[in-house]
Design a protein around this motif. Structure first.
Motif, PDB file in Angstrom:
ATOM      1  N   THR A 186       0.874  -1.154   0.000  1.00 25.30           N
ATOM      2  CA  THR A 186       0.000   0.000   0.000  1.00 25.30           C
ATOM      3  C   THR A 186       0.913   1.206   0.000  1.00 25.30           C
ATOM      4  OG1 THR A 186      -1.708  -1.172   1.228  1.00 25.30           O
ATOM      5  CG2 THR A 186      -1.781   1.236   1.270  1.00 25.30           C
ATOM      6  N   LEU A 187       0.724   2.102  -0.931  1.00 26.01           N
ATOM      7  CA  LEU A 187       1.560   3.283  -1.032  1.00 26.01           C
ATOM      8  C   LEU A 187       0.855   4.439  -0.337  1.00 26.01           C
ATOM      9  CD1 LEU A 187       4.119   4.568  -2.118  1.00 26.01           C
ATOM     10  CD2 LEU A 187       2.920   4.978  -4.267  1.00 26.01           C
ATOM     11  N   ILE A 188       1.480   4.978   0.699  1.00 24.16           N
ATOM     12  CA  ILE A 188       0.892   6.054   1.496  1.00 24.16           C
ATOM     13  C   ILE A 188       1.777   7.280   1.390  1.00 24.16           C
ATOM     14  CG2 ILE A 188       0.254   6.785   3.830  1.00 24.16           C
ATOM     15  CD1 ILE A 188      -0.218   3.757   4.407  1.00 24.16           C
ATOM     16  N   ASP A 189       1.179   8.425   1.153  1.00 23.08           N
ATOM     17  CA  ASP A 189       1.919   9.681   1.125  1.00 23.08           C
ATOM     18  C   ASP A 189       1.947  10.239   2.548  1.00 23.08           C
ATOM     19  OD1 ASP A 189       3.117  12.085   0.666  1.00 23.08           O
ATOM     20  OD2 ASP A 189       1.707  12.742  -0.881  1.00 23.08           O
ATOM     21  N   TRP A 190       2.940   9.811   3.333  1.00 22.80           N
ATOM     22  CA  TRP A 190       3.044  10.204   4.738  1.00 22.80           C
ATOM     23  C   TRP A 190       3.294  11.696   4.908  1.00 22.80           C
ATOM     24  CZ3 TRP A 190       1.086   7.349   8.311  1.00 22.80           C
ATOM     25  CH2 TRP A 190       1.059   5.965   8.166  1.00 22.80           C
ATOM     26  N   SER A 191       3.758  12.368   3.859  1.00 24.84           N
ATOM     27  CA  SER A 191       4.009  13.807   3.973  1.00 24.84           C
ATOM     28  C   SER A 191       2.711  14.581   4.191  1.00 24.84           C
ATOM     29  CB  SER A 191       4.720  14.336   2.720  1.00 24.84           C
ATOM     30  OG  SER A 191       3.853  14.293   1.593  1.00 24.84           O
ATOM     31  N   LYS A 192       1.574  13.956   3.903  1.00 26.69           N
ATOM     32  CA  LYS A 192       0.271  14.609   4.088  1.00 26.69           C
ATOM     33  C   LYS A 192      -0.364  14.283   5.436  1.00 26.69           C
ATOM     34  CE  LYS A 192      -0.799  14.843  -0.813  1.00 26.69           C
ATOM     35  NZ  LYS A 192      -1.703  14.430  -1.877  1.00 26.69           N
ATOM     36  N   VAL A 193       0.301  13.465   6.239  1.00 26.66           N
ATOM     37  CA  VAL A 193      -0.236  13.060   7.537  1.00 26.66           C
ATOM     38  C   VAL A 193       0.572  13.747   8.623  1.00 26.66           C
ATOM     39  CG1 VAL A 193      -0.770  11.121   9.063  1.00 26.66           C
ATOM     40  CG2 VAL A 193      -0.915  10.821   6.578  1.00 26.66           C
ATOM     41  N   GLU A 194      -0.056  14.694   9.299  1.00 28.67           N
ATOM     42  CA  GLU A 194       0.626  15.479  10.317  1.00 28.67           C
ATOM     43  C   GLU A 194       1.213  14.581  11.405  1.00 28.67           C
ATOM     44  OE1 GLU A 194      -0.528  18.959  13.472  1.00 28.67           O
ATOM     45  OE2 GLU A 194      -1.575  18.934  11.544  1.00 28.67           O
ATOM     46  N   GLY A 195       2.470  14.832  11.725  1.00 30.72           N
ATOM     47  CA  GLY A 195       3.145  14.072  12.770  1.00 30.72           C
ATOM     48  C   GLY A 195       3.801  12.790  12.278  1.00 30.72           C
TER      49      GLY A 195
END
Length: 168
Positions: A54-63
């Motif tokens: 699963t590819l998640i764009d963690w840069s968009k998830v605060e913290g």
């Protein structure tokens, strides 16, 4: 392992979308659902299908923002085992997300993730550089991700532009 054209077609389909239903795969590959299930199980057991990412764009998830670095490593290979022993040691570090043997100026290419640049610098200076047979390293910090595993990442401005487009 030699695969049938049916197995190759199934692999291509699930590589494009791993969440696709067995029913849809069967329809696309022109075979039964039972055949799809058996082939997928066989390919998983043979470790041809390694995982379902699963590819998640963690840069968009605060913290949850991470710093990513690509590190080129020059290594003196060991007699009898080549690069495998050093690569095995490096791969066991939890900071290492990928590791490749490369041709060219450097022998290994490593992707490392951490919370801060300092954390990655500490990894390089205290863990990676101290490994026997590691001759030198060059660290490149990832500044922005545009595309990963065939998936395009868009900026917030591009997302806003797409939402503003009105079709009649």
């Amino acid at each position: 392992m030699r695969l049938s054209s049916e197995e190759i077609e199934i692999l291509k389909i699930i590589e494009e979308n791993h969440k696709i239903s067995v029913e849809t795969i069967a329809s696309m590959a022109l075979c039964s659902e039972e055949t799809v299930k058996k082939n997928i199980e066989k390919l998983e057991q043979a470790k041809i299908i390694m995982s379902y990412p699963t590819l998640i764009d963690w840069s968009k998830v605060e913290g949850h923002e991470n710093v990513v670095a690509m590190i080129d490593v020059k290594v003196t290979p060991k007699r009898g085992v080549g690069f495998d022993e050093v690569a095995g040691r490096i791969s066991r570090f939890p900071e290492v997300s990928s590791l490749y043997l490369m041709s060219g100026a450097y022998d290994l290419s490593i992707t490392v993730e951490g919370k801060t640049m300092n954390q990655i610098a500490t990894f390089v200076s205290e863990k990676l550089s101290t490994i026997e047979n590691v001759v030198s390293t060059t660290t490149h910090f990832m500044l922005k991700k545009y595309k990963h595993d065939g998936v395009l990442f868009s900026s917030e401005n591009e997302d806003k532009d797409r939402r503003m487009v009105v079709t009649p």
